[in-house]
Write a protein that holds these residues in place. Sequence first.
Motif, short mmCIF file in Angstrom:
data_model
loop_
_atom_site.label_atom_id
_atom_site.label_comp_id
_atom_site.label_asym_id
_atom_site.label_seq_id
_atom_site.Cartn_x
_atom_site.Cartn_y
_atom_site.Cartn_z
N ILE A 14 51.44 77.49 118.58
CA ILE A 14 50.11 78.10 118.63
C ILE A 14 50.12 79.41 117.82
O ILE A 14 51.00 80.25 118.00
N THR A 15 49.13 79.58 116.97
CA THR A 15 49.05 80.79 116.14
C THR A 15 48.52 81.97 116.93
O THR A 15 47.87 81.81 117.97
N ILE A 16 48.75 83.17 116.41
CA ILE A 16 48.34 84.39 117.10
C ILE A 16 46.82 84.46 117.27
O ILE A 16 46.33 84.97 118.28
N GLY A 17 46.07 83.92 116.32
CA GLY A 17 44.61 83.93 116.43
C GLY A 17 44.14 83.12 117.63
O GLY A 17 43.25 83.56 118.38
N ILE A 18 44.71 81.96 117.82
CA ILE A 18 44.36 81.11 118.97
C ILE A 18 44.81 81.78 120.27
O ILE A 18 44.07 81.79 121.26
N VAL A 19 46.01 82.36 120.26
CA VAL A 19 46.51 83.05 121.45
C VAL A 19 45.55 84.19 121.82
O VAL A 19 45.23 84.39 122.99
N LEU A 25 43.26 89.03 124.49
CA LEU A 25 44.00 90.17 123.95
C LEU A 25 43.76 90.25 122.45
O LEU A 25 43.62 89.21 121.79
N SER A 26 43.79 91.44 121.91
CA SER A 26 43.67 91.57 120.46
C SER A 26 45.00 91.17 119.82
O SER A 26 46.05 91.19 120.48
N GLN A 27 44.95 90.81 118.56
CA GLN A 27 46.19 90.47 117.86
C GLN A 27 47.12 91.68 117.83
O GLN A 27 48.34 91.54 117.92
N ARG A 28 46.55 92.86 117.72
CA ARG A 28 47.35 94.09 117.73
C ARG A 28 48.09 94.25 119.07
O ARG A 28 49.26 94.61 119.11
N GLN A 29 47.40 93.97 120.19
CA GLN A 29 48.05 94.05 121.50
C GLN A 29 49.21 93.06 121.58
O GLN A 29 50.29 93.40 122.07
N ILE A 30 48.98 91.85 121.11
CA ILE A 30 50.03 90.82 121.15
C ILE A 30 51.23 91.26 120.32
O ILE A 30 52.37 91.13 120.76
N ARG A 31 50.98 91.80 119.13
CA ARG A 31 52.08 92.28 118.28
C ARG A 31 52.82 93.44 118.95
O ARG A 31 54.04 93.55 118.86
N TYR A 32 52.07 94.30 119.62
CA TYR A 32 52.68 95.44 120.34
C TYR A 32 53.63 94.93 121.43
O TYR A 32 54.74 95.45 121.59
N TYR A 33 53.20 93.93 122.17
CA TYR A 33 54.06 93.37 123.22
C TYR A 33 55.31 92.75 122.62
O TYR A 33 56.38 92.79 123.22
N SER A 52 54.07 79.60 122.40
CA SER A 52 54.01 78.43 123.28
C SER A 52 53.01 78.69 124.40
O SER A 52 52.54 79.81 124.59
N PHE A 53 52.71 77.65 125.17
CA PHE A 53 51.86 77.82 126.35
C PHE A 53 52.54 78.74 127.35
O PHE A 53 51.88 79.53 128.03
N SER A 54 53.86 78.68 127.44
CA SER A 54 54.59 79.59 128.33
C SER A 54 54.40 81.04 127.88
O SER A 54 54.25 81.94 128.72
N ASP A 55 54.42 81.26 126.56
CA ASP A 55 54.18 82.61 126.03
C ASP A 55 52.79 83.11 126.44
O ASP A 55 52.62 84.28 126.80
N ILE A 56 51.81 82.22 126.40
CA ILE A 56 50.45 82.58 126.78
C ILE A 56 50.40 82.99 128.26
O ILE A 56 49.76 83.98 128.61
N GLU A 57 51.11 82.27 129.10
CA GLU A 57 51.18 82.63 130.52
C GLU A 57 51.84 84.00 130.70
O GLU A 57 51.37 84.83 131.49
N ILE A 58 52.90 84.24 129.96
CA ILE A 58 53.59 85.54 130.03
C ILE A 58 52.66 86.66 129.58
O ILE A 58 52.59 87.71 130.22
N LEU A 59 51.94 86.42 128.49
CA LEU A 59 50.99 87.43 128.00
C LEU A 59 49.92 87.74 129.05
O LEU A 59 49.52 88.90 129.22
N GLY A 60 49.46 86.72 129.75
CA GLY A 60 48.49 86.93 130.82
C GLY A 60 49.06 87.81 131.93
O GLY A 60 48.40 88.73 132.42
#
Length: 108
Positions: A14-19, A25-33, A52-60
């Motif tokens: 999954i690409t950062i835009g879809i995530v 979350l903004s792409q900047r926030q995701i990159r910061y994490y 991954s979907f697991s990454d999305i859960e972790i980000l949440g």
Amino acid sequence: MSDGKLSYKEKKVITIGIVSEITGLSQRQIRYYEERNLIFPERTERGTRKYSFSDIEILGDIADKIEEGVQTFEIRKDMIKKAKGKQTREDVNKMIRGQLNAHFNIRK
């Protein structure tokens, strides 16, 4: 997985835009994490981040904790603690399986 294949939740496709769309979350926030070693995307040959979907859960989970006022270093510390605990349980389970196999003379 016992056959060495990743589950669909672990495949980094999954690409950062879809995530960003999914998580809010903004792409900047995701990159910061990622910079804070809270998330670990794979990179394509061209450098595109894949999650991954697991990454999305972790980000949440990360976003929820940040909203509660938890600092990123505290989140990272907690993630390391949980990972160590999980590895320890896996090591104990392997040891027990080995002992049972030896006791009952089970050969693989």
